[in-house]
Design a protein around this motif. Sequence first.
Motif, PDB file in Angstrom:
ATOM      1  N   GLN A  17      63.359  -4.985 -59.562  1.00 39.61           N
ATOM      2  CA  GLN A  17      63.271  -4.309 -60.861  1.00 39.61           C
ATOM      3  C   GLN A  17      64.244  -4.973 -61.844  1.00 39.61           C
ATOM      4  O   GLN A  17      65.336  -5.384 -61.452  1.00 39.61           O
ATOM      5  CB  GLN A  17      63.671  -2.825 -60.725  1.00 39.61           C
ATOM      6  CG  GLN A  17      62.788  -2.002 -59.793  1.00 39.61           C
ATOM      7  CD  GLN A  17      61.418  -1.673 -60.381  1.00 39.61           C
ATOM      8  OE1 GLN A  17      61.152  -1.937 -61.556  1.00 39.61           O
ATOM      9  NE2 GLN A  17      60.537  -1.117 -59.570  1.00 39.61           N
ATOM     10  N   PRO A  18      63.887  -5.006 -63.130  1.00 41.85           N
ATOM     11  CA  PRO A  18      64.735  -5.698 -64.105  1.00 41.85           C
ATOM     12  C   PRO A  18      65.906  -4.849 -64.599  1.00 41.85           C
ATOM     13  O   PRO A  18      66.126  -4.706 -65.798  1.00 41.85           O
ATOM     14  CB  PRO A  18      63.749  -5.982 -65.254  1.00 41.85           C
ATOM     15  CG  PRO A  18      62.801  -4.840 -65.203  1.00 41.85           C
ATOM     16  CD  PRO A  18      62.670  -4.454 -63.746  1.00 41.85           C
ATOM     17  N   TYR A  74      71.027  -8.025 -62.875  1.00 43.89           N
ATOM     18  CA  TYR A  74      70.018  -8.889 -62.239  1.00 43.89           C
ATOM     19  C   TYR A  74      70.292 -10.367 -62.471  1.00 43.89           C
ATOM     20  O   TYR A  74      69.761 -11.202 -61.752  1.00 43.89           O
ATOM     21  CB  TYR A  74      68.588  -8.486 -62.620  1.00 43.89           C
ATOM     22  CG  TYR A  74      68.275  -8.430 -64.087  1.00 43.89           C
ATOM     23  CD1 TYR A  74      67.937  -9.568 -64.789  1.00 43.89           C
ATOM     24  CD2 TYR A  74      68.287  -7.209 -64.758  1.00 43.89           C
ATOM     25  CE1 TYR A  74      67.630  -9.513 -66.128  1.00 43.89           C
ATOM     26  CE2 TYR A  74      67.983  -7.144 -66.099  1.00 43.89           C
ATOM     27  CZ  TYR A  74      67.656  -8.300 -66.795  1.00 43.89           C
ATOM     28  OH  TYR A  74      67.352  -8.222 -68.119  1.00 43.89           O
ATOM     29  N   TYR A  75      71.142 -10.692 -63.452  1.00 44.78           N
ATOM     30  CA  TYR A  75      71.532 -12.112 -63.563  1.00 44.78           C
ATOM     31  C   TYR A  75      72.394 -12.514 -62.364  1.00 44.78           C
ATOM     32  O   TYR A  75      72.236 -13.598 -61.802  1.00 44.78           O
ATOM     33  CB  TYR A  75      72.269 -12.378 -64.885  1.00 44.78           C
ATOM     34  CG  TYR A  75      71.292 -12.692 -65.990  1.00 44.78           C
ATOM     35  CD1 TYR A  75      70.835 -13.991 -66.171  1.00 44.78           C
ATOM     36  CD2 TYR A  75      70.786 -11.681 -66.804  1.00 44.78           C
ATOM     37  CE1 TYR A  75      69.903 -14.287 -67.157  1.00 44.78           C
ATOM     38  CE2 TYR A  75      69.854 -11.970 -67.796  1.00 44.78           C
ATOM     39  CZ  TYR A  75      69.419 -13.272 -67.964  1.00 44.78           C
ATOM     40  OH  TYR A  75      68.491 -13.559 -68.927  1.00 44.78           O
ATOM     41  N   TYR A  77      70.095 -12.902 -59.493  1.00 45.18           N
ATOM     42  CA  TYR A  77      69.323 -14.148 -59.561  1.00 45.18           C
ATOM     43  C   TYR A  77      70.180 -15.344 -59.131  1.00 45.18           C
ATOM     44  O   TYR A  77      69.697 -16.241 -58.434  1.00 45.18           O
ATOM     45  CB  TYR A  77      68.736 -14.363 -60.962  1.00 45.18           C
ATOM     46  CG  TYR A  77      67.513 -15.260 -60.938  1.00 45.18           C
ATOM     47  CD1 TYR A  77      66.254 -14.749 -60.626  1.00 45.18           C
ATOM     48  CD2 TYR A  77      67.617 -16.633 -61.180  1.00 45.18           C
ATOM     49  CE1 TYR A  77      65.130 -15.569 -60.569  1.00 45.18           C
ATOM     50  CE2 TYR A  77      66.499 -17.462 -61.128  1.00 45.18           C
ATOM     51  CZ  TYR A  77      65.256 -16.928 -60.825  1.00 45.18           C
ATOM     52  OH  TYR A  77      64.150 -17.752 -60.757  1.00 45.18           O
ATOM     53  N   VAL A 125      60.598 -12.808 -59.567  1.00 46.22           N
ATOM     54  CA  VAL A 125      60.943 -11.477 -60.063  1.00 46.22           C
ATOM     55  C   VAL A 125      59.756 -10.527 -59.920  1.00 46.22           C
ATOM     56  O   VAL A 125      58.647 -10.947 -59.580  1.00 46.22           O
ATOM     57  CB  VAL A 125      61.398 -11.551 -61.542  1.00 46.22           C
ATOM     58  CG1 VAL A 125      62.698 -12.335 -61.671  1.00 46.22           C
ATOM     59  CG2 VAL A 125      60.318 -12.160 -62.440  1.00 46.22           C
ATOM     60  N   PHE A 138      59.074  -7.619 -64.373  1.00 45.01           N
ATOM     61  CA  PHE A 138      59.700  -8.190 -65.567  1.00 45.01           C
ATOM     62  C   PHE A 138      58.602  -8.349 -66.616  1.00 45.01           C
ATOM     63  O   PHE A 138      57.786  -9.263 -66.546  1.00 45.01           O
ATOM     64  CB  PHE A 138      60.364  -9.546 -65.268  1.00 45.01           C
ATOM     65  CG  PHE A 138      61.756  -9.426 -64.684  1.00 45.01           C
ATOM     66  CD1 PHE A 138      61.983  -8.724 -63.506  1.00 45.01           C
ATOM     67  CD2 PHE A 138      62.848 -10.017 -65.316  1.00 45.01           C
ATOM     68  CE1 PHE A 138      63.260  -8.609 -62.970  1.00 45.01           C
ATOM     69  CE2 PHE A 138      64.135  -9.904 -64.793  1.00 45.01           C
ATOM     70  CZ  PHE A 138      64.339  -9.196 -63.616  1.00 45.01           C
ATOM     71  N   ARG A 164      61.862  -9.100 -70.984  1.00 46.40           N
ATOM     72  CA  ARG A 164      62.883  -9.414 -69.962  1.00 46.40           C
ATOM     73  C   ARG A 164      62.531 -10.716 -69.243  1.00 46.40           C
ATOM     74  O   ARG A 164      63.409 -11.476 -68.863  1.00 46.40           O
ATOM     75  CB  ARG A 164      62.980  -8.279 -68.943  1.00 46.40           C
ATOM     76  CG  ARG A 164      63.330  -6.963 -69.574  1.00 46.40           C
ATOM     77  CD  ARG A 164      64.578  -6.354 -69.011  1.00 46.40           C
ATOM     78  NE  ARG A 164      64.936  -5.209 -69.823  1.00 46.40           N
ATOM     79  CZ  ARG A 164      65.944  -4.415 -69.583  1.00 46.40           C
ATOM     80  NH1 ARG A 164      66.719  -4.616 -68.545  1.00 46.40           N
ATOM     81  NH2 ARG A 164      66.205  -3.409 -70.369  1.00 46.40           N
ATOM     82  N   PHE A 165      61.236 -10.925 -69.061  1.00 50.72           N
ATOM     83  CA  PHE A 165      60.821 -12.137 -68.348  1.00 50.72           C
ATOM     84  C   PHE A 165      61.271 -13.380 -69.102  1.00 50.72           C
ATOM     85  O   PHE A 165      61.889 -14.283 -68.533  1.00 50.72           O
ATOM     86  CB  PHE A 165      59.297 -12.162 -68.133  1.00 50.72           C
ATOM     87  CG  PHE A 165      58.847 -13.449 -67.509  1.00 50.72           C
ATOM     88  CD1 PHE A 165      59.017 -13.685 -66.157  1.00 50.72           C
ATOM     89  CD2 PHE A 165      58.325 -14.476 -68.296  1.00 50.72           C
ATOM     90  CE1 PHE A 165      58.661 -14.898 -65.581  1.00 50.72           C
ATOM     91  CE2 PHE A 165      57.974 -15.694 -67.737  1.00 50.72           C
ATOM     92  CZ  PHE A 165      58.133 -15.900 -66.375  1.00 50.72           C
ATOM     93  N   LEU A 207      65.081 -13.990 -69.023  1.00 51.35           N
ATOM     94  CA  LEU A 207      65.557 -14.553 -67.753  1.00 51.35           C
ATOM     95  C   LEU A 207      65.066 -16.000 -67.584  1.00 51.35           C
ATOM     96  O   LEU A 207      65.852 -16.909 -67.299  1.00 51.35           O
ATOM     97  CB  LEU A 207      65.094 -13.695 -66.559  1.00 51.35           C
ATOM     98  CG  LEU A 207      65.688 -14.169 -65.241  1.00 51.35           C
ATOM     99  CD1 LEU A 207      67.013 -13.465 -64.946  1.00 51.35           C
ATOM    100  CD2 LEU A 207      64.734 -13.942 -64.074  1.00 51.35           C
ATOM    101  N   ASN A 255      55.959 -13.540 -60.756  1.00 54.56           N
ATOM    102  CA  ASN A 255      56.389 -12.265 -61.324  1.00 54.56           C
ATOM    103  C   ASN A 255      55.385 -11.245 -60.799  1.00 54.56           C
ATOM    104  O   ASN A 255      54.193 -11.315 -61.118  1.00 54.56           O
ATOM    105  CB  ASN A 255      56.373 -12.324 -62.860  1.00 54.56           C
ATOM    106  CG  ASN A 255      56.939 -11.068 -63.507  1.00 54.56           C
ATOM    107  OD1 ASN A 255      57.445 -10.179 -62.826  1.00 54.56           O
ATOM    108  ND2 ASN A 255      56.838 -10.992 -64.819  1.00 54.56           N
ATOM    109  N   HIS A 274      58.139   0.886 -67.908  1.00 61.78           N
ATOM    110  CA  HIS A 274      59.495   0.375 -67.711  1.00 61.78           C
ATOM    111  C   HIS A 274      60.323   0.499 -68.986  1.00 61.78           C
ATOM    112  O   HIS A 274      61.484   0.120 -69.017  1.00 61.78           O
ATOM    113  CB  HIS A 274      59.451  -1.074 -67.211  1.00 61.78           C
ATOM    114  CG  HIS A 274      59.219  -1.148 -65.722  1.00 61.78           C
ATOM    115  ND1 HIS A 274      58.010  -0.847 -65.143  1.00 61.78           N
ATOM    116  CD2 HIS A 274      60.056  -1.438 -64.690  1.00 61.78           C
ATOM    117  CE1 HIS A 274      58.108  -0.969 -63.826  1.00 61.78           C
ATOM    118  NE2 HIS A 274      59.340  -1.325 -63.519  1.00 61.78           N
TER     119      HIS A 274
END
Length: 280
Positions: A107-108, A112-113, A116, A133, A136, A140-141, A144, A155, A266
Amino acid sequence: MKNITLNNGLEMPILGYGVYQISPEECEKNVSEAISAGYRSIDTAQAYGNEEGVGTAIKKSGIPRSEFFVTTKIWISNAGFEQAKKSIEQSLQKLQTNYIDLLLIHQPFGDYYGTYSAMEEAYKEGKAKAIGVSNFYPDRFIDLAEHVSVKPAVNQVETHVFNQQIKSQELMDKYGTKVMSWGPFAEGKNNFFSNETLQNIGKKYGKSVAQVALRFLIQRDIIVIPKTVTKERMIENINVFDFELSRQDMDSIFKLDIAESLFFSHYDADFVKMILSYKI
Ligand code: NAP
């Protein structure tokens, strides 16, 4: 089985078996049945609590590990570099393997950085063959994808005939990221299995609604991981490589798109709060 090539050259079966909402007790049995039915790609997650069952079924199958493709996902409560690193080791242990084929952020949310970065490290060490991911959505996608060096291989997002992710797929294409559908049958919502368009198309090919729905996604180069605990349905769902939907039938299904989630948003604060409170 048809394979799809990810953006790092790794080959992945375009169809696999999803184990969401399968209890830890039932998981081993169901995955063993799926393996007997010919599935080699299994989609699990830390949050499903059933990684162990997946690992045991694979071990007990006697089929070499290299013939399987295992996906798991890091949950929000394991977010952040150090915590995610630890959780990757736990997942490896539960899955009884020394590598995960595809490792995703579930989940975003949360750090999450940091997650990752831990996944990029695992990728470089060979503990994950591909990383990506889930859930996302475009904002958000893109944030990132623009900031990381290993571009997400997939994704995993809600994708089915009623929520087709057309625009998201166009965006992901720019990064070589493949769409992996969760909920390919929308878990039966919106009278999925009695949809007239899908039923009528199915009749032409001698195929079920489920088979038509999966085929539609596969022909769009989308990875599918249908879930069922029913042996006959496992066989039905994998039996989608002996027919091809015509352009006209694809176009009729494109018209079913309402481009909206049938589950949750989301972007809804209450939903986000609810999933943030789920700790594993
Ligand atoms: P789904 O695959 O869309 O639907 C599963 C439902 O459809 C079950 O009730 C199943 O019933 C029924 N079904 C399966 N095959 C059928 C058939 N041939 N005919 C009639 N009914 C059939 O839902 P899902 O489990 O949510 O999604 C699939 C996988 O995606 C999950 O298992 C999980 O791996 C992944 N997922 C990921 C996320 C994420 O956030 N990343 C979210 C949800 C799901 P029975 O089981 O009773 O046969």
